[in-house]
Design a protein around this motif. Structure first.
Motif, PDB file in Angstrom:
ATOM      1  N   ASN A   1       0.681  -1.310  -0.042  1.00  0.00           N
ATOM      2  CA  ASN A   1      -0.023   0.058  -0.014  1.00  0.00           C
ATOM      3  C   ASN A   1       0.868   1.374   0.028  1.00  0.00           C
ATOM      4  O   ASN A   1       1.547   1.509   0.992  1.00  0.00           O
ATOM      5  CB  ASN A   1      -0.887  -0.199   1.135  1.00  0.00           C
ATOM      6  N   ALA A   2       0.939   2.022  -0.892  1.00  0.00           N
ATOM      7  CA  ALA A   2       1.673   3.034  -1.303  1.00  0.00           C
ATOM      8  C   ALA A   2       1.337   4.464  -0.308  1.00  0.00           C
ATOM      9  O   ALA A   2       2.370   4.992   0.061  1.00  0.00           O
ATOM     10  CB  ALA A   2       1.464   3.830  -2.737  1.00  0.00           C
ATOM     11  N   SER A   3       0.275   4.313   0.322  1.00  0.00           N
ATOM     12  CA  SER A   3      -0.134   5.248   1.334  1.00  0.00           C
ATOM     13  C   SER A   3       0.856   5.076   2.579  1.00  0.00           C
ATOM     14  O   SER A   3       1.230   5.998   3.191  1.00  0.00           O
ATOM     15  CB  SER A   3      -1.549   5.285   1.687  1.00  0.00           C
ATOM     16  N   TRP A   4       0.894   3.943   2.900  1.00  0.00           N
ATOM     17  CA  TRP A   4       1.431   3.242   4.189  1.00  0.00           C
ATOM     18  C   TRP A   4       3.029   3.761   4.181  1.00  0.00           C
ATOM     19  O   TRP A   4       3.718   4.458   4.841  1.00  0.00           O
ATOM     20  CB  TRP A   4       1.597   1.776   4.358  1.00  0.00           C
ATOM     21  N   VAL A   5       3.525   3.403   2.753  1.00  0.00           N
ATOM     22  CA  VAL A   5       4.906   3.477   2.410  1.00  0.00           C
ATOM     23  C   VAL A   5       5.270   5.205   2.597  1.00  0.00           C
ATOM     24  O   VAL A   5       6.161   5.734   2.977  1.00  0.00           O
ATOM     25  CB  VAL A   5       5.417   3.167   1.289  1.00  0.00           C
ATOM     26  N   ALA A   6       4.218   6.030   1.907  1.00  0.00           N
ATOM     27  CA  ALA A   6       4.341   7.581   1.909  1.00  0.00           C
ATOM     28  C   ALA A   6       4.426   8.223   3.119  1.00  0.00           C
ATOM     29  O   ALA A   6       5.058   8.973   3.588  1.00  0.00           O
ATOM     30  CB  ALA A   6       3.227   8.059   0.886  1.00  0.00           C
ATOM     31  N   VAL A   7       3.474   7.654   3.959  1.00  0.00           N
ATOM     32  CA  VAL A   7       3.303   8.173   5.384  1.00  0.00           C
ATOM     33  C   VAL A   7       4.516   7.854   6.314  1.00  0.00           C
ATOM     34  O   VAL A   7       5.255   8.628   7.011  1.00  0.00           O
ATOM     35  CB  VAL A   7       2.003   7.726   6.227  1.00  0.00           C
ATOM     36  N   GLN A   8       5.333   6.645   6.051  1.00  0.00           N
ATOM     37  CA  GLN A   8       6.284   6.218   6.688  1.00  0.00           C
ATOM     38  C   GLN A   8       7.587   7.149   6.369  1.00  0.00           C
ATOM     39  O   GLN A   8       8.169   7.378   7.134  1.00  0.00           O
ATOM     40  CB  GLN A   8       6.897   4.798   6.551  1.00  0.00           C
TER      41      GLN A   8
ATOM     42  N   VAL B   1      -5.510  12.979   0.889  1.00  0.00           N
ATOM     43  CA  VAL B   1      -4.797  12.878  -0.096  1.00  0.00           C
ATOM     44  C   VAL B   1      -4.484  11.288  -0.994  1.00  0.00           C
ATOM     45  O   VAL B   1      -4.073  10.447  -0.415  1.00  0.00           O
ATOM     46  CB  VAL B   1      -3.074  13.242   0.200  1.00  0.00           C
ATOM     47  N   HIS B   2      -4.698  11.346  -2.183  1.00  0.00           N
ATOM     48  CA  HIS B   2      -4.503  10.123  -2.680  1.00  0.00           C
ATOM     49  C   HIS B   2      -3.162   9.970  -3.615  1.00  0.00           C
ATOM     50  O   HIS B   2      -2.838  10.686  -4.154  1.00  0.00           O
ATOM     51  CB  HIS B   2      -5.648   9.915  -4.118  1.00  0.00           C
ATOM     52  N   VAL B   3      -2.441   8.817  -3.217  1.00  0.00           N
ATOM     53  CA  VAL B   3      -1.065   8.657  -3.954  1.00  0.00           C
ATOM     54  C   VAL B   3      -1.148   7.703  -4.756  1.00  0.00           C
ATOM     55  O   VAL B   3      -1.993   6.654  -4.924  1.00  0.00           O
ATOM     56  CB  VAL B   3      -0.187   8.467  -3.129  1.00  0.00           C
ATOM     57  N   PRO B   4      -0.358   7.603  -6.049  1.00  0.00           N
ATOM     58  CA  PRO B   4      -0.586   6.522  -7.190  1.00  0.00           C
ATOM     59  C   PRO B   4       0.307   5.297  -6.535  1.00  0.00           C
ATOM     60  O   PRO B   4       1.107   5.683  -5.476  1.00  0.00           O
ATOM     61  CB  PRO B   4       0.301   7.255  -8.524  1.00  0.00           C
TER      62      PRO B   4
END
Length: 211
Positions: free
Chosen positions: A20-27, A165-168
């Motif tokens: 999940n890119a959202s988890w990676v982005a938040v980390q 915020v939506h991330v690709p």
């Protein structure tokens, strides 16, 4: 005074999203950090309607944040996308527990659409002009699934003091560092706007008392 910020993301893989890119982005954002006066709390949200129904009211009541930012992944996004509003009806897809609300809506009797108090067009313009190397765009449709459902619920509970915020997906085209830097810039701009709005409110109140 510290600004209390809550950041929610979807930890669980769902659909085709094994990472999940959202988890990676938040980390990555946590690693980069925000301004010193920001009290950042990060919370993971299961991809389940009933979890959202119980978690969000608790979060808003217990912590009373100035702003809640939700971060989700969109399989069709090619830019980092700022969602302007959440929608009340049209939830027909089942969640990770194969559950779907009978009413197909978030809040019985709630308005059809709630806009964020954050000027997403302004945030988008500022971040894009900072030459970050990550394209940011604005949308009025968060997708009528858990992202939209969560956003509407949060906007309803927080009287508009929420953002989405939506991330690709990772690598399409951005890596974890790109997404983290974009999120840092976006959240920084949002907090500045929230701070300005609160200052305006204080000035307005003091002005009224002076009369």
């Amino acid at each position: 005074m510290k600004t209390k910020l809550f950041l929610n993301y979807w930890f669980e893989p769902f659909g085709d999203h094994t990472i999940n890119a959202s988890w990676v982005a938040v980390q990555e954002l946590e690693r980069l950090g925000l301004a010193q006066n920001v009290d950042l709390h990060v919370c993971e949200v299961p991809v389940e309607y009933q979890a959202v129904q119980s978690l969000l009211p608790y979060l808003w009541k217990q912590h009373q944040p100035q702003l809640v930012v939700h971060v989700g992944v969109s399989g069709i996004a090619t830019t980092v996308t700022l969602e302007k509003c959440g929608h009340n009806h049209g939830y027909k897809r089942v969640d990770n527990c194969s559950f779907c609300p009978d009413s197909q809506c978030c809040m019985e009797g709630g308005p059809e659409c709630i806009n964020s108090v954050i000027d997403m067009d302004l945030v988008c313009k500022r971040v894009n002009s900072s030459r970050l190397g990550v394209a940011v765009s604005v949308s009025k449709d968060a997708g009528r699934y858990l992202c939209d459902y969560t956003y509407y619920t949060s906007l309803y509970l927080g009287k508009g003091r929420s953002a989405f915020v939506h991330v690709p997906p990772l690598g399409k085209p951005y890596n974890a560092q790109d997404l983290g830097r974009a999120l840092q810039a976006i959240v920084g701009e949002m907090l500045e706007l929230v701070g300005q709005a609160e200052d305006d409110d204080h000035h307005h109140c003091s002005h009224q008392h002076a009369h």
